[in-house]
Design a protein around this motif. Structure first.
Motif, short mmCIF file in Angstrom:
data_model
loop_
_atom_site.label_atom_id
_atom_site.label_comp_id
_atom_site.label_asym_id
_atom_site.label_seq_id
_atom_site.Cartn_x
_atom_site.Cartn_y
_atom_site.Cartn_z
N ARG A 59 142.01 46.30 -13.01
CA ARG A 59 141.59 45.63 -11.78
C ARG A 59 142.49 45.98 -10.61
O ARG A 59 142.06 46.05 -9.47
N GLU A 60 143.77 46.15 -10.89
CA GLU A 60 144.71 46.59 -9.84
C GLU A 60 146.02 46.99 -10.48
O GLU A 60 146.29 46.68 -11.64
N ILE A 61 146.81 47.71 -9.69
CA ILE A 61 148.15 48.11 -10.09
C ILE A 61 149.07 47.63 -8.99
O ILE A 61 148.84 47.91 -7.81
N ARG A 62 150.09 46.86 -9.37
CA ARG A 62 150.98 46.28 -8.36
C ARG A 62 152.43 46.48 -8.80
O ARG A 62 152.71 46.70 -9.97
N GLY A 63 153.32 46.39 -7.84
CA GLY A 63 154.74 46.52 -8.15
C GLY A 63 155.23 45.34 -8.99
O GLY A 63 154.61 44.28 -9.04
N TRP A 64 156.36 45.54 -9.63
CA TRP A 64 156.96 44.51 -10.47
C TRP A 64 157.42 43.35 -9.61
O TRP A 64 157.99 43.54 -8.54
N SER A 65 157.14 42.15 -10.05
CA SER A 65 157.73 40.95 -9.47
C SER A 65 158.15 40.06 -10.62
O SER A 65 157.51 40.05 -11.67
N VAL A 66 159.22 39.35 -10.43
CA VAL A 66 159.79 38.53 -11.49
C VAL A 66 158.79 37.46 -11.92
O VAL A 66 158.20 36.78 -11.08
N ALA A 67 158.62 37.33 -13.22
CA ALA A 67 157.68 36.35 -13.77
C ALA A 67 158.42 35.06 -14.11
O ALA A 67 159.60 35.08 -14.48
N THR A 68 157.72 33.94 -13.99
CA THR A 68 158.27 32.64 -14.37
C THR A 68 158.03 32.45 -15.86
O THR A 68 156.88 32.42 -16.31
N VAL A 113 154.57 34.16 -16.14
CA VAL A 113 153.40 34.21 -15.27
C VAL A 113 153.84 34.50 -13.84
O VAL A 113 154.97 34.23 -13.45
N ILE A 114 152.91 35.08 -13.05
CA ILE A 114 153.13 35.28 -11.63
C ILE A 114 151.92 34.71 -10.89
O ILE A 114 150.86 34.49 -11.49
N ASN A 115 152.08 34.50 -9.59
CA ASN A 115 151.00 34.05 -8.74
C ASN A 115 150.30 35.29 -8.18
O ASN A 115 150.90 36.09 -7.48
N LEU A 116 149.03 35.44 -8.51
CA LEU A 116 148.25 36.56 -8.02
C LEU A 116 147.16 36.01 -7.11
O LEU A 116 146.11 35.57 -7.58
N ARG A 117 147.45 35.95 -5.81
CA ARG A 117 146.52 35.42 -4.82
C ARG A 117 145.95 34.06 -5.23
O ARG A 117 144.75 33.82 -5.25
N GLY A 118 146.84 33.17 -5.62
CA GLY A 118 146.45 31.80 -5.97
C GLY A 118 146.08 31.59 -7.42
O GLY A 118 145.85 30.46 -7.84
N ALA A 119 145.99 32.64 -8.20
CA ALA A 119 145.67 32.52 -9.64
C ALA A 119 146.93 32.77 -10.46
O ALA A 119 147.77 33.59 -10.08
N VAL A 120 147.04 32.08 -11.57
CA VAL A 120 148.18 32.27 -12.46
C VAL A 120 147.85 33.44 -13.40
O VAL A 120 146.84 33.42 -14.10
N LEU A 121 148.69 34.48 -13.37
CA LEU A 121 148.46 35.68 -14.17
C LEU A 121 149.56 35.82 -15.22
O LEU A 121 150.73 35.95 -14.87
N PRO A 122 149.21 35.78 -16.52
CA PRO A 122 150.22 36.01 -17.55
C PRO A 122 150.65 37.48 -17.55
O PRO A 122 149.81 38.37 -17.36
N ILE A 123 151.95 37.70 -17.75
CA ILE A 123 152.51 39.05 -17.76
C ILE A 123 153.03 39.36 -19.16
O ILE A 123 153.89 38.66 -19.70
N MET A 124 152.49 40.43 -19.74
CA MET A 124 152.88 40.89 -21.07
C MET A 124 153.73 42.14 -20.94
O MET A 124 153.36 43.08 -20.23
N ASP A 125 154.87 42.16 -21.62
CA ASP A 125 155.69 43.37 -21.71
C ASP A 125 155.02 44.24 -22.78
O ASP A 125 155.10 43.94 -23.97
N LEU A 126 154.34 45.30 -22.36
CA LEU A 126 153.58 46.10 -23.31
C LEU A 126 154.48 46.72 -24.37
O LEU A 126 154.11 46.76 -25.54
N ALA A 127 155.65 47.17 -23.98
CA ALA A 127 156.57 47.77 -24.97
C ALA A 127 156.91 46.75 -26.05
O ALA A 127 156.85 47.06 -27.24
N ALA A 128 157.27 45.55 -25.66
CA ALA A 128 157.62 44.51 -26.63
C ALA A 128 156.42 44.18 -27.52
O ALA A 128 156.55 43.94 -28.72
#
Length: 155
Positions: free
Chosen positions: A33-42, A54-69
């Protein structure tokens, strides 16, 4: 004037390729859907080790997965080159933390090799197939198989 397509052109797929650690991977571009720069996740308590938070993506809560892990590789150490690839799987969005995006690949079905049997079912669970391009090998990630445990985080 009619444009003619080459045989098999309609069967070609486009994939977004990226680096995680020393390996190049790719996902179907239709899931991105999009590619964005890294921002620190809560961080969220009781999350699996591969969930950064999670990060705030234009008002929506987006879970962030470390793909390597998630792939049982050493966890990503985010840098200014790190990116979050936002992918959609079904009705869900998730951000995949990777080291860097590298290319858009246009491949035909005959370029995809089956995932070899290495005695570990997890490899085949996450890797849909292998693509040989020039002198490099790119693993296609089955994003829909990365997410089963996220259901409990979304509740």
């Amino acid at each position: 004037m009619n444009q003619q397509t080459t045989p098999g052109a309609s069967q070609r797929r486009e994939l977004t390729s990226f680096w995680t650690g020393e390996q190049e991977y790719c996902v179907d571009i239709m899931a991105v859907r999009e590619i964005r720069g890294w921002s620190v996740a809560t961080p969220l308590p009781q999350s699996p080790h591969y969930m950064r938070g999670v990060i705030n993506l234009r008002g929506a809560v987006l879970p962030i997965m470390d793909l390597a892990a998630r792939l049982d590789l050493p966890a990503t150490q985010p840098s200014e080159r790190s990116v979050i690839i936002v992918v959609q799987v079904g009705e869900r969005l998730v951000g995949l933390l990777v080291d860097a995006v590298s290319d858009i690949l246009s491949i035909s079905p005959d370029q995809i090799q089956p995932t070899p049997d290495v005695g570990c079912d997890q490899v085949k669970a996450f890797v849909r197939g292998l693509i040989t391009i020039d002198d490099r090998m790119v693993s296609e990630i089955a994003v829909e198989r990365l997410l089963p445990e996220i259901e409990s985080l979304a509740a």
